[in-house]
Design a protein around this motif. Structure first.
Motif, PDB file in Angstrom:
ATOM      1  N   MET A   1       0.840  -1.167   0.000  1.00  0.00           N
ATOM      2  CA  MET A   1       0.000   0.000   0.000  1.00  0.00           C
ATOM      3  C   MET A   1       0.893   1.240   0.000  1.00  0.00           C
ATOM      4  O   MET A   1       1.869   1.313   0.732  1.00  0.00           O
ATOM      5  CB  MET A   1      -0.887  -0.016   1.254  1.00  0.00           C
ATOM      6  N   ASN A   2       0.540   2.197  -0.809  1.00  0.00           N
ATOM      7  CA  ASN A   2       1.294   3.445  -0.888  1.00  0.00           C
ATOM      8  C   ASN A   2       0.926   4.376   0.258  1.00  0.00           C
ATOM      9  O   ASN A   2      -0.105   4.227   0.902  1.00  0.00           O
ATOM     10  CB  ASN A   2       1.031   4.148  -2.214  1.00  0.00           C
ATOM     11  N   SER A   3       1.760   5.358   0.449  1.00  0.00           N
ATOM     12  CA  SER A   3       1.514   6.377   1.466  1.00  0.00           C
ATOM     13  C   SER A   3       0.520   7.396   0.945  1.00  0.00           C
ATOM     14  O   SER A   3       0.229   7.447  -0.253  1.00  0.00           O
ATOM     15  CB  SER A   3       2.839   7.061   1.818  1.00  0.00           C
ATOM     16  N   ILE A   4       0.042   8.245   1.829  1.00  0.00           N
ATOM     17  CA  ILE A   4      -0.907   9.291   1.454  1.00  0.00           C
ATOM     18  C   ILE A   4      -0.274  10.307   0.503  1.00  0.00           C
ATOM     19  O   ILE A   4      -0.941  10.880  -0.333  1.00  0.00           O
ATOM     20  CB  ILE A   4      -1.484   9.994   2.696  1.00  0.00           C
ATOM     21  N   GLY A   5       1.023  10.498   0.624  1.00  0.00           N
ATOM     22  CA  GLY A   5       1.730  11.418  -0.257  1.00  0.00           C
ATOM     23  C   GLY A   5       2.725  10.669  -1.117  1.00  0.00           C
ATOM     24  O   GLY A   5       3.506   9.856  -0.613  1.00  0.00           O
ATOM     25  N   GLU A   6       2.698  10.917  -2.395  1.00  0.00           N
ATOM     26  CA  GLU A   6       3.600  10.209  -3.316  1.00  0.00           C
ATOM     27  C   GLU A   6       5.062  10.389  -2.911  1.00  0.00           C
ATOM     28  O   GLU A   6       5.857   9.455  -2.998  1.00  0.00           O
ATOM     29  CB  GLU A   6       3.376  10.710  -4.744  1.00  0.00           C
ATOM     30  N   ASP A   7       5.400  11.575  -2.418  1.00  0.00           N
ATOM     31  CA  ASP A   7       6.773  11.842  -1.983  1.00  0.00           C
ATOM     32  C   ASP A   7       7.176  11.001  -0.773  1.00  0.00           C
ATOM     33  O   ASP A   7       8.362  10.881  -0.470  1.00  0.00           O
ATOM     34  CB  ASP A   7       6.949  13.318  -1.619  1.00  0.00           C
ATOM     35  N   CYS A   8       6.201  10.439  -0.080  1.00  0.00           N
ATOM     36  CA  CYS A   8       6.465   9.678   1.151  1.00  0.00           C
ATOM     37  C   CYS A   8       6.594   8.173   0.905  1.00  0.00           C
ATOM     38  O   CYS A   8       6.910   7.428   1.841  1.00  0.00           O
ATOM     39  CB  CYS A   8       5.343   9.919   2.159  1.00  0.00           C
ATOM     40  N   ASN A   9       6.354   7.722  -0.313  1.00  0.00           N
ATOM     41  CA  ASN A   9       6.343   6.284  -0.582  1.00  0.00           C
ATOM     42  C   ASN A   9       7.662   5.594  -0.238  1.00  0.00           C
ATOM     43  O   ASN A   9       7.667   4.515   0.364  1.00  0.00           O
ATOM     44  CB  ASN A   9       5.960   5.990  -2.031  1.00  0.00           C
ATOM     45  N   GLU A  10       8.781   6.188  -0.604  1.00  0.00           N
ATOM     46  CA  GLU A  10      10.078   5.560  -0.314  1.00  0.00           C
ATOM     47  C   GLU A  10      10.336   5.517   1.186  1.00  0.00           C
ATOM     48  O   GLU A  10      10.839   4.520   1.706  1.00  0.00           O
ATOM     49  CB  GLU A  10      11.214   6.280  -1.038  1.00  0.00           C
TER      50      GLU A  10
END
Length: 88
Positions: A1-10
């Motif tokens: 599952m991805n994070s709420i913010g794309e920048d936070c995925n890593e």
């Protein structure tokens, strides 16, 4: 599952890997100190909070302390007026 913010995925992937490693190699063997993941968690948490602000998502509970177990029972039986960290 991805994070709420794309920048936070890593950052989420890094924290998930740290947590999963601690859980399987530490917690399940009786080691309850999870502080090894705290630094990446704090960075990830700040990223999520920033993403929430950018998306205009307001959660009053973000950053609040939560009660569990008997602390919750004490707080709810007193109408929520007892702080979970204080002794009745």
């Amino acid at each position: 599952m991805n994070s709420i913010g794309e920048d936070c995925n890593e950052l989420k992937k890094q924290y998930d890997a740290c947590f999963n490693s601690w859980f399987s190699e530490g917690f399940l063997k009786g080691q309850t100190d999870d502080s090894g993941c705290a630094p990446i968690f704090r960075v990830y948490q700040e990223c999520v909070k920033r993403a929430m602000r950018e998306q205009k998502i307001e959660l009053r509970e973000v950053g609040s302390e939560y009660c569990t177990g008997s602390e919750y029972d004490n707080a709810s039986s007193s109408g929520g007026k007892t702080h979970p960290k204080t002794k009745s």
